[in-house]
Design a protein around this motif. Structure first.
Motif, mmCIF file in Angstrom:
data_model
loop_
_atom_site.group_PDB
_atom_site.id
_atom_site.type_symbol
_atom_site.label_atom_id
_atom_site.label_comp_id
_atom_site.label_asym_id
_atom_site.label_seq_id
_atom_site.Cartn_x
_atom_site.Cartn_y
_atom_site.Cartn_z
ATOM 1 N N TYR A 115 0.827 -1.206 0.000
ATOM 2 C CA TYR A 115 0.000 0.000 0.000
ATOM 3 C C TYR A 115 0.863 1.259 0.000
ATOM 4 C CZ TYR A 115 -4.008 -3.023 1.055
ATOM 5 O OH TYR A 115 -4.988 -3.979 1.010
ATOM 6 N N GLU A 118 3.265 0.808 -3.774
ATOM 7 C CA GLU A 118 2.580 0.621 -5.052
ATOM 8 C C GLU A 118 1.350 1.509 -5.185
ATOM 9 O OE1 GLU A 118 1.798 -3.543 -5.584
ATOM 10 O OE2 GLU A 118 3.791 -4.101 -4.841
ATOM 11 N N LEU A 119 0.700 1.799 -4.056
ATOM 12 C CA LEU A 119 -0.546 2.559 -4.106
ATOM 13 C C LEU A 119 -0.417 3.936 -3.468
ATOM 14 C CD1 LEU A 119 -2.980 -0.365 -3.235
ATOM 15 C CD2 LEU A 119 -2.456 0.567 -5.493
ATOM 16 N N SER A 249 -7.149 -5.902 -2.708
ATOM 17 C CA SER A 249 -7.414 -4.696 -3.487
ATOM 18 C C SER A 249 -8.040 -3.606 -2.625
ATOM 19 C CB SER A 249 -8.359 -5.020 -4.647
ATOM 20 O OG SER A 249 -9.663 -5.313 -4.148
#
Length: 283
Positions: A115, A118-119, A249
């Motif tokens: 998290y 990557e996010l 996700s």
């Protein structure tokens, strides 16, 4: 799992175990949800994931056969609540994540890194387990549940250093030296928390300590030399593995309550009082 055990013993230790009319114990589940909802209200996350240990061995047990070998069997009334709490979290729309051969801490580490990197998200990890302090970084806070309901200590890199004069990565080296009685690995025999912390503060890492063995007191040097293999093994056991084959996700972890689903599950478990706690109206 640490939170579920805490919820169980918070009432069981006083002799009271909440049960349904059919005699099914629900005290750990009830207490867990109270802890969970207090944290949600306090820290206001947009997304929530719950990580669990699975039964069976882990890679740490392969490295050290006695790892966690000192732990007693879970109380009989608690065992069915392992499945029950995951069903309750499902009803809240919270994903339950675990991986065979790994611990919940490893799943937490893997997801938090994912998290973060990557996010590009900020992460908060809630637990009673201080081992997780090694995961603290500029984008990840670790929230330790202290004694007393709703009592939290929030760790950032700055607050961790202020309290312990340690950086997150140094938590691993400290545990390598002092071991962990609850996980049943010894570290260096004769070196406790204060000495381990002092050594890591002064020499930065286990490598730094080993490079300066001649500067150590004869007593400390002798202890480390006698337990060199266990020192390195204990550090390996203490390190949280952040490359577990798990993923979750953002869409599936978005915290959106389905009131009808929650009411149905809480009525089934005879916990309707939790509906009002969570602001879920019963029609």
């Amino acid at each position: 799992m640490a939170v579920l055990f805490r919820a169980y013993y918070a009432t069981a230790s006083g002799g009271y175990i909440r049960r349904t009319k059919d005699g099914i114990a629900t005290n750990a589940v009830y207490g867990f949800i109270r802890y969970f909802w207090d944290a949600v209200q306090t820290f206001n996350p947009t997304h929530v994931v719950c990580c669990w240990d699975l039964g069976g061995g882990t890679f740490r047990g392969e490295h050290y056969a006695d790892y966690k070998g000192n732990r007693p069997e879970a109380p009989e009334d608690l065992v069915p609540q392992f499945t029950m709490i995951q069903e309750v979290m499902d009803s809240l729309g919270v994903p339950n994540i675990s991986a065979a051969g790994y611990e919940a801490d490893d799943c937490l580490g893997t997801l938090s890194r994912s998290y973060n990197e990557e996010l590009d998200m900020n992460v908060m990890i809630l637990s009673g387990d201080h081992d997780l302090l090694q995961l603290v970084n500029e984008r990840t806070k670790v929230i330790i549940m202290k004694k007393g309901h709703g009592n939290y200590k929030v760790y950032t890199p700055e607050s961790l250093y202020e309290e312990k004069q340690l950086h997150p990565r140094q938590i691993i080296d400290m545990k390598g030296l002092m071991g962990d009685a609850s996980d049943n690995y010894p570290g260096v025999r004769g070196i406790g928390e204060k000495t381990a912390m002092k050594l890591v503060q002064e020499y930065d890492s286990i490598e730094g300590i080993l490079e300066h063995m001649d500067d150590l007191s004869p007593s400390i040097r002798k202890k480390i030399e006698a337990d060199m293999d266990m020192l390195h093994l204990s550090r390996k056991l203490a390190k949280i593995h952040c490359e577990v084959p798990v993923a979750c996700s953002l869409e599936s972890s978005l915290l959106v309550l389905d009131h009808a689903q929650i009411i149905s599950k809480f009525e089934e478990l005879e916990m309707k009082s939790l509906c009002s706690l969570m602001g879920v109206a019963i029609g």
